[in-house]
Enzyme design. Structure first.
Site, PDB file in Angstrom:
ATOM      1  N   SER A  76     -15.425  14.403  43.722  1.00 28.91           N
ATOM      2  CA  SER A  76     -14.342  15.147  43.110  1.00 28.91           C
ATOM      3  C   SER A  76     -14.687  15.399  41.391  1.00 28.91           C
ATOM      4  O   SER A  76     -15.770  16.069  41.214  1.00 28.91           O
ATOM      5  CB  SER A  76     -13.153  14.667  43.131  1.00 28.91           C
ATOM      6  OG  SER A  76     -12.173  15.448  42.646  1.00 28.91           O
ATOM      7  N   LEU A  77     -13.900  14.806  40.529  1.00 30.76           N
ATOM      8  CA  LEU A  77     -14.392  14.960  39.236  1.00 30.76           C
ATOM      9  C   LEU A  77     -15.737  14.464  38.872  1.00 30.76           C
ATOM     10  O   LEU A  77     -16.376  14.874  37.988  1.00 30.76           O
ATOM     11  CB  LEU A  77     -13.381  14.161  38.239  1.00 30.76           C
ATOM     12  CG  LEU A  77     -13.700  14.066  37.066  1.00 30.76           C
ATOM     13  CD1 LEU A  77     -13.315  15.300  36.074  1.00 30.76           C
ATOM     14  CD2 LEU A  77     -12.935  12.764  36.419  1.00 30.76           C
ATOM     15  N   GLN A 132     -11.625  10.698  39.877  1.00 31.76           N
ATOM     16  CA  GLN A 132      -9.759  10.099  39.590  1.00 31.76           C
ATOM     17  C   GLN A 132      -9.579   9.019  40.241  1.00 31.76           C
ATOM     18  O   GLN A 132      -9.844   9.164  41.498  1.00 31.76           O
ATOM     19  CB  GLN A 132      -9.046  11.261  39.556  1.00 31.76           C
ATOM     20  CG  GLN A 132      -8.118  11.381  38.367  1.00 31.76           C
ATOM     21  CD  GLN A 132      -7.314  12.616  38.155  1.00 31.76           C
ATOM     22  OE1 GLN A 132      -7.975  13.499  38.371  1.00 31.76           O
ATOM     23  NE2 GLN A 132      -5.888  12.381  37.817  1.00 31.76           N
ATOM     24  N   GLN A 158     -14.159  23.713  44.611  1.00 31.07           N
ATOM     25  CA  GLN A 158     -13.915  22.228  44.916  1.00 31.07           C
ATOM     26  C   GLN A 158     -12.445  21.888  44.299  1.00 31.07           C
ATOM     27  O   GLN A 158     -12.042  21.003  44.769  1.00 31.07           O
ATOM     28  CB  GLN A 158     -14.868  21.120  44.659  1.00 31.07           C
ATOM     29  CG  GLN A 158     -15.160  21.165  43.121  1.00 31.07           C
ATOM     30  CD  GLN A 158     -14.777  19.584  42.603  1.00 31.07           C
ATOM     31  OE1 GLN A 158     -13.529  19.333  42.587  1.00 31.07           O
ATOM     32  NE2 GLN A 158     -15.793  18.846  41.970  1.00 31.07           N
ATOM     33  N   ARG A 213      -9.457  21.306  32.795  1.00 34.54           N
ATOM     34  CA  ARG A 213      -9.418  21.207  34.370  1.00 34.54           C
ATOM     35  C   ARG A 213      -8.052  20.551  34.618  1.00 34.54           C
ATOM     36  O   ARG A 213      -7.090  20.908  35.424  1.00 34.54           O
ATOM     37  CB  ARG A 213     -10.597  20.753  34.977  1.00 34.54           C
ATOM     38  CG  ARG A 213     -10.474  20.528  36.428  1.00 34.54           C
ATOM     39  CD  ARG A 213     -11.878  19.758  36.900  1.00 34.54           C
ATOM     40  NE  ARG A 213     -12.078  19.753  38.368  1.00 34.54           N
ATOM     41  CZ  ARG A 213     -11.712  18.656  39.134  1.00 34.54           C
ATOM     42  NH1 ARG A 213     -11.054  17.592  38.277  1.00 34.54           N
ATOM     43  NH2 ARG A 213     -11.935  18.566  40.484  1.00 34.54           N
ATOM     44  N   HIS A 254      -7.083  19.436  45.414  1.00 29.94           N
ATOM     45  CA  HIS A 254      -7.980  20.082  46.331  1.00 29.94           C
ATOM     46  C   HIS A 254      -7.038  20.802  47.281  1.00 29.94           C
ATOM     47  O   HIS A 254      -7.772  21.186  48.258  1.00 29.94           O
ATOM     48  CB  HIS A 254      -8.775  18.780  46.731  1.00 29.94           C
ATOM     49  CG  HIS A 254      -9.773  18.226  45.907  1.00 29.94           C
ATOM     50  ND1 HIS A 254     -10.760  18.700  45.075  1.00 29.94           N
ATOM     51  CD2 HIS A 254      -9.768  17.003  45.442  1.00 29.94           C
ATOM     52  CE1 HIS A 254     -11.229  18.024  44.241  1.00 29.94           C
ATOM     53  NE2 HIS A 254     -10.739  16.821  44.474  1.00 29.94           N
TER      54      HIS A 254
END
Length: 311
Positions: free
Chosen positions: A91-92, A10, A248, A116, A200
């Site tokens: 991340s994503l 993102q 995560q 999510r 996070h």
């Protein structure tokens, strides 16, 4: 030359992304059409026309970035290029790497990241959380600033993006105090980011718990290409994959460590697969060795540039 392919998360999205690549490679729109069937709305139309606020809504951004990364990966494969030695995602982007490596089915992953994004938005009321970038401080100084600023609330480093570039997240008031504490320690820049979800941070533990329940029903396989996780571990079992992508969500992204670990394992070329150049810029700050090739791949020109490197 040992190749790693990495996928952004993102923050790399933009209205109109991948339009030039789609004009030459039908696979791009076909990938978005497949995602749209799962989502129940036209994802390509959203990506191309926006508006920004719609694309930037977390539960839409995440499927868009996953589809974008997979689309570019599929174009790469159509060129008959070699399989990378390793993969990773920020991340994503970790979900994208798991799809590209065969651990997750694309359609399942699209549904999972939509879920999510939704539970992330629902975990913390709008305005209650915040994220901020701190530039020009050592990691330990940022960690100390957060500890001083917490005062019983949550504020913690969540993205170790590169040396001297950390993102913090937590309760809005505590993040504000941490910004002032970081400036007092000599930060070159300390600024709030235009997001309301404290990604996070431990405030997202309820969202992580919901994601764990959801993923328990999603088929997962061991990757055919090794995928580095956000802390110096590879995804080497189905249970490890589920545990890592859940952890995560409410834990720090240690991108600096991930890149250094891949290079330490012998990687000599890192190709960013997806829209934007965010990871390529970070990677160059993490490793300044000019013998390590770092390049992004998001449009026909950059694709040809990557192909021209002899990969």
């Amino acid at each position: 030359m040992t190749l790693a392919v990495v996928f952004p998360g993102q923050g790399s999205q933009s209205v109109g992304m991948l339009a030039a690549l789609a004009a030459e490679y039908p696979t791009v729109q076909a990938t978005f059409a497949e995602a749209s069937e799962v989502l129940g709305y036209d994802l390509w139309q959203l990506v191309q026309s926006g508006p920004d606020e719609a694309l930037n809504a977390t539960e839409r951004t995440q499927p868009a970035m996953l589809a974008a990364g997979v689309a570019v990966w599929r174009v790469w494969n159509e060129q008959g290029k070699p399989v990378p030695a390793v993969m990773a995602g920020h991340s994503l982007g970790e979900f994208t790497a798991l799809v590209a490596s065969g651990a997750l089915v694309f359609r399942d992953a699209i549904a999972a990241v939509q879920f999510r994004g939704r539970v992330m938005q629902e975990a913390v009321p709008p305005g209650a959380g915040a994220m901020a970038a701190i530039l020009g401080l050592e990691d330990a100084d940022v960690e100390a600033a957060c500890a001083d600023a917490a005062q019983g609330e949550v504020v913690e480093p969540v993205n170790y993006n590169s040396p001297g570039q950390l993102v913090i997240a937590g309760s809005a008031a505590a993040v504000g105090r941490a910004l002032e504490a970081a400036k007092a320690r000599g930060a070159k820049r300390a600024l709030l980011l235009p997001v309301s979800v404290p990604a996070h941070s431990s405030l997202l533990k309820p969202a992580a718990d919901r994601l764990a329940e959801y993923l328990a029903t999603v088929p997962v396989r061991v990757p055919s290409i090794p995928v580095y996780a956000m802390g110096l571990k590879r995804h080497d079992s189905e249970a490890a994959i589920r545990a890592q992508v859940v952890a995560q969500l409410a834990g720090a992204v240690r991108w600096t460590d991930t890149v250094r670990d891949m290079i330490g394992a012998g990687v000599t070329q890192i190709v960013e697969c997806g829209p934007g150049k965010v990871l390529t810029s970070l990677n160059r700050r993490i490793e300044r060795n000019k013998d390590i090739s770092m390049i992004c791949m998001e449009d026909p020109a950059s694709l040809q540039a990557v192909l021209g490197t002899g990969v």
